[in-house]
Design a protein around this motif. Structure first.
Motif, PDB file in Angstrom:
ATOM      1  N   HIS A  78       0.853  -1.191   0.000  1.00  0.00           N
ATOM      2  CA  HIS A  78       0.000   0.000   0.000  1.00  0.00           C
ATOM      3  C   HIS A  78       0.886   1.236   0.000  1.00  0.00           C
ATOM      4  O   HIS A  78       2.032   1.189   0.442  1.00  0.00           O
ATOM      5  CB  HIS A  78      -0.943   0.007   1.189  1.00  0.00           C
ATOM      6  N   GLN A  79       0.327   2.340  -0.526  1.00  0.00           N
ATOM      7  CA  GLN A  79       1.190   3.514  -0.670  1.00  0.00           C
ATOM      8  C   GLN A  79       0.972   4.568   0.386  1.00  0.00           C
ATOM      9  O   GLN A  79       1.829   5.409   0.614  1.00  0.00           O
ATOM     10  CB  GLN A  79       1.014   4.124  -2.064  1.00  0.00           C
ATOM     11  N   ALA A  80      -0.212   4.550   1.018  1.00  0.00           N
ATOM     12  CA  ALA A  80      -0.439   5.543   2.072  1.00  0.00           C
ATOM     13  C   ALA A  80      -1.317   4.923   3.134  1.00  0.00           C
ATOM     14  O   ALA A  80      -2.102   4.019   2.857  1.00  0.00           O
ATOM     15  CB  ALA A  80      -1.098   6.793   1.495  1.00  0.00           C
ATOM     16  N   GLY A  81      -1.182   5.388   4.366  1.00  0.00           N
ATOM     17  CA  GLY A  81      -1.999   4.873   5.457  1.00  0.00           C
ATOM     18  C   GLY A  81      -1.249   3.839   6.274  1.00  0.00           C
ATOM     19  O   GLY A  81      -0.071   3.586   6.046  1.00  0.00           O
ATOM     20  N   ARG A  82      -1.982   3.300   7.276  1.00  0.00           N
ATOM     21  CA  ARG A  82      -1.331   2.363   8.199  1.00  0.00           C
ATOM     22  C   ARG A  82      -2.075   1.046   8.225  1.00  0.00           C
ATOM     23  O   ARG A  82      -3.296   1.021   8.162  1.00  0.00           O
ATOM     24  CB  ARG A  82      -1.405   2.909   9.625  1.00  0.00           C
TER      25      ARG A  82
END
Lengths: 267, 405, 438
Positions: A78-82
């Motif tokens: 994934h590229q953003a977030g947690r």
């Protein structure tokens, strides 16, 4: 599909004594985004899964539901977030990725058994090489789970000699041999003939009865009604609606959900 | 992963991140690999420098400008022993290209015919072609080259046998002589007016292309099919033949004639060229036959059945359904066979054909002692040639790629 | 079916029809000939043309074979025998040259009394190769395959048994070190440890061990130098050792070419294209003329070893392409299945991907070997005595000056038998793999 669902509901009573949802967070996804090139597959996903939950994710094809669960064990990045799994953050650290992968079991649409290894070897491979369990012990564990999925007598055959349903049950047993705390299912019954779907679903129900935390991408709405404690509907890379199964099927809120349900249950 | 970046920068950079952090891991590995490679290459270079200085040599391409001082028996461009090594190299390169070009053409013809015939229902022909294909594929090319060369030199008559009362005679109405000195064929002589003839020929080719375009457009617009093949054939032959007679036969043939101990006039093809050319073509042709056969077989039977069921005639089915699909399978390996043939032409050494390896990589190196530079240039020539050919193949593949999910 | 038409005549068969012969035109040889040879004007033409071609070839070859002379001391003697038996000038093959010199074509100048050694080595090779080529044989036999190169080396070159054994010891120690180290550190470090142990063993232990053990327990065969190797034996040794040695490098190159790592990918591609873009003969000349430039001053080792090194590098590039095809043929699910179980890159390659990819690649590897085996004839140009080189040497002797085609037929036949049987094997295996794949 509705036929199968109907049959399932009447076939067997489900033992709910151990299907309890605790307060402990198993998976926490916050603000997660993913792109394939220019294509925005997953948009602002927020999802908290508690231990013991059985979540069914449904939605039209291309809605990003498979990608979502593949992100959880880092088959996709994934590229953003947690994403936090079992208190371990899915970061760039390889050690964390390995830890999460050995905590989280996964079953694929096409089983992905290793055709050059016997059923038993398929099941003992990861415990021996990843968990560094002695071979004897790994084989005992493997036989235990193979018995549980009702194919102990096939242990020395090769995957190619088994039916699709049997292969998928081996795949489940293979994941269980790593003693995962969470199981991911990516359309486990889509590649199966109708008569084999039931045996796989039965195995999944048994797993649920033992209190396993499960995330299933599936179109088996009968399974969702009976086993899930939460149904999530995804479309265009976002979570459109989530609810308890009764409410979800009985009283869908969003127009998209209604349309989708009418299409897959209507005929 | 925005938040994780924050997290790690908060904790500061740790050395273990180089190995365990997915962002740095690949860089670390590549850096190590690069360092090892540089180390290895510099070791090679320093050895070479050391060895060269021990031998009192330097690394210099100046020898290319020097006088070559050796003769080449087949030259496509003017060359004498007084020319430079560079020119000798070019003569060799042209000879390589010549035999490769001739070989590719003949190999394609032989291969396509053998491949199609191997699929023929005719039992005898199919078996014969199987024997040809297996026989050539499973025996070293070098053996074929020297065997054909031996056949050309040992089993053919000497020029003096062609004299009156001799045992040998020329073929095709006294126009072709096969002797142990080589094959002599008629050479075209371009008289006055031949330019006009060539222009007429080129124009008729252009007319054929134009007519086909027009016919297809016409068919798309109205559905009417024009007789393409007869018109094309007529356009191909009629204007040129007419022009030939109108211009009073501007092109004539010079026939080889026996004079003294050898043939004079005509075109002399050396045995070395012929043996190399035939062996390369027959050997590569066997491989091409298998490619063609495989390509045709690869088109599923259902395809032709579907086309027949739609009412297409067999010839149309072949042109519109089978061939376009078979070509997709055939052409890439075909081009790599051309590449193999070109590389194999370096076996010219076995018959003394003066190709790039024999001039640049052979006599020039022996005379100047410049092994390093000579082999480097030779390798570079083959490398560039094969990169060009494989580049063409990639362009083709990209264009022909089946649109599939 | 109650709604049968009224007009439909009722019918009940009383007795079943017996099987009958088809009309004459539909059976046996007549039908076969008509369908396979004369089914149309084109077919008739093809039949006639090929019959003429076959006839012409047979007309030239059959008498030559039929009148062949097998026992003579020289070509002129051959001619005398022919003139006596079939009349002067008759077409006649002089296979006496094969009877006289076959051992040279097969073994080169290897000492005649020691022919049992290369023959035994060949048997060892066949036994060692069989578990690889025929998966039905027990897997334990692979251990023999692993140590067989040392046995073959000792049989062929002779000398003290302790030299190959000490090399083997280094490898065994390296493996033990790797297994022990991999329990404590990461596999890459463990591999480095293994390599270090091997290098230490070869550098420090091997020399003294060989001399001491040779003194204590002198088991040795008569040493035979590489210069005496020749003929098919030479072709076979070069081909086999190049293929075996090139496998590890080829696999690494294939993995490199599949890799996402930019630098490693580009280096692999560059190496493969460089090797494949330049003809083998240029590489062989490089080995004989230039290799000494690239190595430290004063290094000098024999030409055969240099050729084996060069051919190994050459075939590695081709093997890499074959293995790459095998890797690409595996479904993506296999990689994902391995990932989801938590196996790391090397584990998933070693346990899951490569065993399957290599199995698919065996036909391609066999084909590469066929090509390489045929190409070993090129070593004649740098002065090694392969079968063709020996045929030149035989022709250079006064006895056999002028013998061409008899030698070519013999050499060609030997190559044909080897290559044809290998290609049949590879086709059969390919078909079997395709069936299994379905």
């Amino acid at each position: 599909m509705s036929d199968v669902a109907h049959e399932m509901q009447t076939s067997r009573a489900i033992d709910r004594s151990q299907m309890q949802v605790s307060d402990e967070v198993a998976i926490q996804i916050t603000d997660m985004n993913k792109w394939f090139g220019q294509f925005h597959v997953l948009r602002d996903i927020d999802l908290t899964v508690y231990r013991g939950e059985r979540i069914v994710i449904c939605g039209p094809s291309g809605s990003g539901k498979s990608t979502l669960i593949r992100c959880i064990n880092h088959l996709e990045e994934h590229q953003a977030g947690r994403i936090v799994v079992d208190g371990i953050e899915l970061s760039n650290d390889l050690k964390n990725i390995d830890k999460i992968r050995s905590e989280v079991g996964m079953c694929f649409q096409h089983f992905n058994l290793f055709p050059h290894l016997t059923i038993l070897e398929n099941c003992t491979l990861a415990p021996i090489w990843v968990r560094k369990v002695p071979k004897r012990e790994a084989e005992e564990t493997a036989m235990h789970y193979l018995t549980k999925v009702k194919i102990p007598d096939q242990a020395n055959k090769y995957p190619g000699q088994l039916s699709g349903g049997q292969q998928q049950r081996v795949a489940i047993a293979r994941s269980l041999c790593m003693r995962p705390r969470i199981m991911l299912f990516d359309e486990p019954t889509s590649a199966l003939d109708p008569e084999m779907i039931k045996e796989v679903l039965d195995t999944m129900i048994e797993l649920a009865e033992e209190g396993m935390t499960m995330l299933c991408v599936t179109h088996e709405m009968g399974f969702a009604r009976q086993v899930a404690n939460r149904v999530i509907f995804m479309d265009q890379g976002q979570i459109v609606e989530q609810n308890e199964p009764e409410e979800f099927f009985g009283n869908p809120q969003s127009e998209r959900t209604k349309l989708f349900l009418s299409q897959i249950l209507g005929h | 992963m925005a938040s994780t970046v924050d997290a790690s920068s908060r904790q500061g950079f740790k050395l273990s991140q180089l190995i365990y952090d997915t962002r740095y891991r690949s860089l670390t590995i590549q850096a190590i690999a690069m360092a090892l490679l540089v180390l290895f290459l510099s070791w090679l270079v320093s050895n070479t420098v050391q060895n060269l200085s021990d031998l009192g040599k330097d690394f210099d391409f100046g020898f290319l400008g020097q006088r070559a001082g050796y003769d080449i028996n087949q030259t496509l461009i003017p060359y004498t022993s007084g020319s430079s090594h560079a020119r000798a190299a070019i003569v060799g390169i042209l000879n390589t290209l010549l035999v490769a070009f001739l070989g590719c053409i003949l190999a394609t013809i032989v291969g396509v015919i053998a491949g199609v015939l191997r699929l023929s229902k005719n039992w005898l022909v199919a078996r014969l072609m199987t024997v040809y294909v297996e026989g050539f594929r499973n025996v070293p090319l070098l053996l074929w080259i020297i065997a054909i060369f031996a056949m050309m030199t040992e089993a053919t008559p000497q020029p003096r046998d062609f004299r009156e009362g001799g045992t040998a005679s020329m073929w095709l109405w006294d126009s072709v002589a096969v002797s142990n000195r080589g094959v002599y064929i008629p050479a075209p002589v371009w008289g006055p007016g031949s330019t006009a003839l060539i222009i007429v020929f080129v124009l008729s080719i252009a007319a054929i292309i134009g007519f086909r375009r027009y016919a297809f457009r016409r068919q798309e617009a109205t559905g009417v099919l024009l007789p393409i093949l007869p018109v094309s054939l007529a356009l191909f032959f009629l204007p040129s033949i007419l022009a030939y007679f109108v211009l009073g036969g501007p092109v004539s043939l010079a026939y080889p004639e026996l004079g003294g101990f050898n043939f004079q006039g005509g075109l002399h093809m050396r045995n070395s060229l012929i043996a190399l050319w035939l062996a390369l073509s027959l050997y590569t042709g066997a491989f091409i036959a298998e490619i063609v056969r495989g390509g045709i077989l690869s088109v599923a039977k259902g395809q032709s059945e579907a086309a027949f069921a739609l009412g297409l005639r067999p010839s149309r089915t072949m042109n519109l359904v089978i061939l376009p699909q078979a070509m997709r399978v055939i052409i890439p390996p075909l081009i790599s066979q051309y590449l193999n043939l070109t590389k194999n032409s370096s076996l010219a050494i076995a018959v003394g054909y003066m190709d790039a390896r024999s001039t640049l990589g052979g006599i020039t190196i022996n005379q100047t002692g410049r092994e390093l530079e000579g082999m480097l240039l030779l390798g570079l020539f083959y490398l560039v040639l094969s990169l060009i050919i494989s580049g063409a193949m990639n362009v083709f593949n990209a264009r022909m790629k089946l649109k599939e999910r | 079916m109650s709604d049968t038409h009224a007009q439909t005549a009722r019918f009940v068969r009383e007795s079943m029809l017996p099987e009958r012969e088809p009309p004459l035109a539909e059976v046996g040889a007549v039908k076969w000939v008509r369908e396979n040879l004369f089914s149309g004007w084109l077919n008739i033409l093809l039949t006639v043309v090929s019959a003429v071609v076959i006839g012409w070839i047979l007309l030239h070859i059959v008498p030559w074979f039929w009148n062949s002379v097998w026992k003579a001391g020289s070509l002129s003697q051959c001619r005398e025998i022919r003139d006596e038996a079939f009349g002067p000038g008759a077409s006649s093959a002089c296979f006496a040259v094969i009877t006289d010199r076959w051992h040279q074509l097969v073994f080169g100048f290897y000492p005649q009394t020691l022919y049992w050694r290369p023959v035994t080595a060949l048997i060892v090779f066949l036994i060692a190769a069989s578990p690889v080529l025929f998966p039905r044989l027990p897997r334990q036999a692979l251990w023999f395959s692993a140590i067989s190169p040392f046995i073959m080396f000792w049989l062929l070159w002779g000398g003290s048994v302790w030299a190959p054994l000490s090399v083997l010891l280094g490898i065994v120690l390296a493996y033990v070190a790797f297994r022990i180290a991999s329990r404590f550190v990461s596999p890459v470090l463990a591999m480095l440890a293994g390599v270090a142990v091997a290098v230490l063993c070869w550098g420090l232990l091997a020399g003294p061990l060989t001399t001491d053990m040779s003194r204590i327990l002198p088991i040795r065969l008569r040493a035979v130098g590489s210069d005496d190797f020749g003929g098919f034996m030479l072709s076979f040794i070069i081909g086999v050792s190049a293929i075996i040695l090139s496998l590890p490098l080829g696999i690494l190159l294939a993995l490199g070419r599949q890799s996402d790592l930019f630098f490693i990918n580009k280096v692999s591609v560059a190496f493969i294209e460089l090797i494949r873009g330049v003809p083998l003969i240029v590489w062989l000349f490089t080995a004989s003329l230039l290799l000494n430039y690239f190595l430290p001053p004063g290094t000098n080792f024999d030409l055969m070893l240099r050729v084996i090194i060069m051919v190994t590098l050459f075939s590695a590039a081709y093997i890499a392409e074959v293995v790459r095809g095998g890797l690409a043929a595996l479904p993506k699910g296999q990689y994902e299945g391995a990932d989801s179980l938590g196996l790391d890159y090397w584990q998933s390659m070693r346990l899951i991907i490569l065993p399957q990819a290599l199995k698919i690649s065996i036909p391609g590897i066999v084909n590469t070997f066929i090509g390489l085996f045929k190409d070993t004839t090129l070593v004649v140009f740098i002065g090694l005595l392969d079968p063709i080189g020996l045929s030149n040497a035989i022709r250079a002797s006064t006895d056999w000056n002028g013998v061409y085609f008899e030698l070519f037929v013999f050499i060609g036949l030997m190559f044909f038998i080897c290559c044809f049987s290998m290609s049949r094997y590879s086709i059969a295996l390919e078909k079997k793999l395709q069936r299994e794949h379905r």
